[in-house]
Scaffold this active site. Structure first.
Site, short mmCIF file in Angstrom:
data_model
loop_
_atom_site.label_atom_id
_atom_site.label_comp_id
_atom_site.label_asym_id
_atom_site.label_seq_id
_atom_site.Cartn_x
_atom_site.Cartn_y
_atom_site.Cartn_z
N GLU A 89 0.81 -1.22 0.00
CA GLU A 89 0.00 0.00 0.00
C GLU A 89 0.85 1.27 0.00
OE1 GLU A 89 -2.39 -0.44 3.51
OE2 GLU A 89 -2.82 -2.52 3.01
N GLY A 90 2.11 1.17 -0.36
CA GLY A 90 2.96 2.34 -0.41
C GLY A 90 3.57 2.76 0.91
#
Length: 391
Positions: A323-324
């Site tokens: 998710e970064g």
């Protein structure tokens, strides 16, 4: 057949400005802190200066997290710790501020953008700005069927290109790229294995939330079966993304390439973004010069892909959540490198000595005294002494 000509990206993508990078290196050598004493921060600042085409490097003031979201049919095989089709729940948590990337982005004051490409939910489940690039509901089970049609793969790829243009046009100066998916690491493993010519077991990891040994074996088998379907289409990257990728992965590939076209630097997160970057490298070999590997996630597929692209991760914290989040951790390092390169003072220049100080009048007088006036005085003294003796 697709009308999209991927070869155009080879002509459109240039390397970051080498002359500017040399100027940045020269400036660094003139600063009060010796070159190399800041470690990777020196390399980072020089990379960023070349990407910006500016010396001194400009500060990163408008970064943005961009997350491409999708569900993958292969998750039906229980290859993930989360149930198939549940990526929409993750997206809701991201938007509500409850995921790790949300917390970090809030702390660092970075906006987060989520782009739904193939979530397994109704299109009206999210706001228009999230779903307007959506291609389909979920992706096919890649071990037995194609993830997408070629037309869907092209639409997803072009959606990624459009998102890159939107970010560049809005003034974003650095992108932190991640994914929100269930089953995405399996599809990524297939792409990495196919492009690196390795077996399934070499690239099979345990995913963001970790899986047990039985799930790992199911995942390895799924990658092996999908790999058989991928090998015949290795020469056609869009077909490869349609066969064993997914709408989110196709979009990320288009996004990465268009960011390189627009000279917008990108920080890569985990194995999914690394796999898309590897496809992008196969399309345009200069593109990886615009990307930065943020961290080692511990996924073997990510390590394989980054090694193939010669990208050295900045951090090694073992962040697997995706998710970064891991990529966002590297952002303060990039900003610190830019600040140090721009704001450290240069060493004071030592003034050159005047020529008269070196050879000058004093020396000339000395020479005259030795050969001139002093000699004449000695001769007069001798004559005077002789006259006194005669008298």
């Amino acid at each position: 057949m697709s009308s999209l000509n991927l070869d155009d990206f080879t002509d459109l993508i240039e390397r970051p400005d080498g002359g500017v990078r040399r100027d940045a290196e020269a400036r660094r050598e003139r600063q009060i802190v010796p070159p190399g004493s800041l470690g990777r921060l020196d390399d980072l600042s020089e990379w960023l200066a070349a990407a910006q085409g500016a010396v001194p490097v400009r500060p990163v003031v408008r970064p943005r997290v961009v997350l491409f979201a999708g569900d993958h049919g292969v998750a039906e095989l229980d290859v993930s710790a989360r149930p198939a089709g549940s990526a929409a729940e993750l997206v809701r948590e991201v938007l509500a501020g409850g995921r790790p990337v949300s917390v970090l982005a809030r702390r660092l004051d970075v906006p987060v953008r989520v782009v739904d490409m193939a979530l397994d939910c109704e299109p009206d489940a999210f706001p228009e700005d999230v779903v307007r690039h959506r291609v389909r509901r979920g992706s096919g089970r890649i071990d037995i069927e194609d993830a997408l049609t070629v037309e869907e793969a092209e639409a997803a790829f072009l959606a990624g290109v459009a998102v890159a243009d939107e970010e560049a046009d809005s003034g974003t100066d650095l992108v932190v790229l991640g994914d929100v998916s269930v089953g995405g690491t399996t599809a990524a493993g297939v792409l990495v294995a196919a492009l690196c010519g390795t077996d399934a077991s070499v690239v099979t990891g345990r995913g963001g939330e970790g899986i047990d040994d039985l799930a790992w074996m199911r995942k390895c088998a799924a990658i092996r079966d999908a790999l058989r379907r991928a090998r015949p289409v290795l020469g056609e990257q869009l077909q490869l993304l349609a066969t064993v990728g997914g709408a989110d992965l196709a979009a990320m590939t288009g996004f990465l390439l268009q960011c390189a076209v627009r000279k917008l630097p990108v920080v890569l997160d985990g194995v999914v973004t690394a796999a898309c970057a590897l496809v992008g490298q196969r399309i345009a070999f200069r593109a990886p010069d615009w990307w930065l590997a943020a961290h080692r996630s511990g996924e073997p597929g990510q390590a394989k892909a980054l090694d193939r692209m010669a990208l050295e991760p900045l951090l090694d914290q073992g962040v697997k959540v995706g998710e970064g989040a891991g990529a966002l951790l590297a952002l303060p390092l990039v900003q610190a490198a830019a600040a140090l390169a721009a704001e450290l003072p240069e060493k004071p220049q030592v003034p050159e000595k005047d020529e008269k100080d070196e050879t000058g009048e004093t020396g000339e007088t000395g020479e005259t005294g030795e050969t001139g006036e002093t000699g004449e005085t000695d001769e007069r003294d001798e004559e005077g002494m002789k006259g006194q003796e005669e008298a």
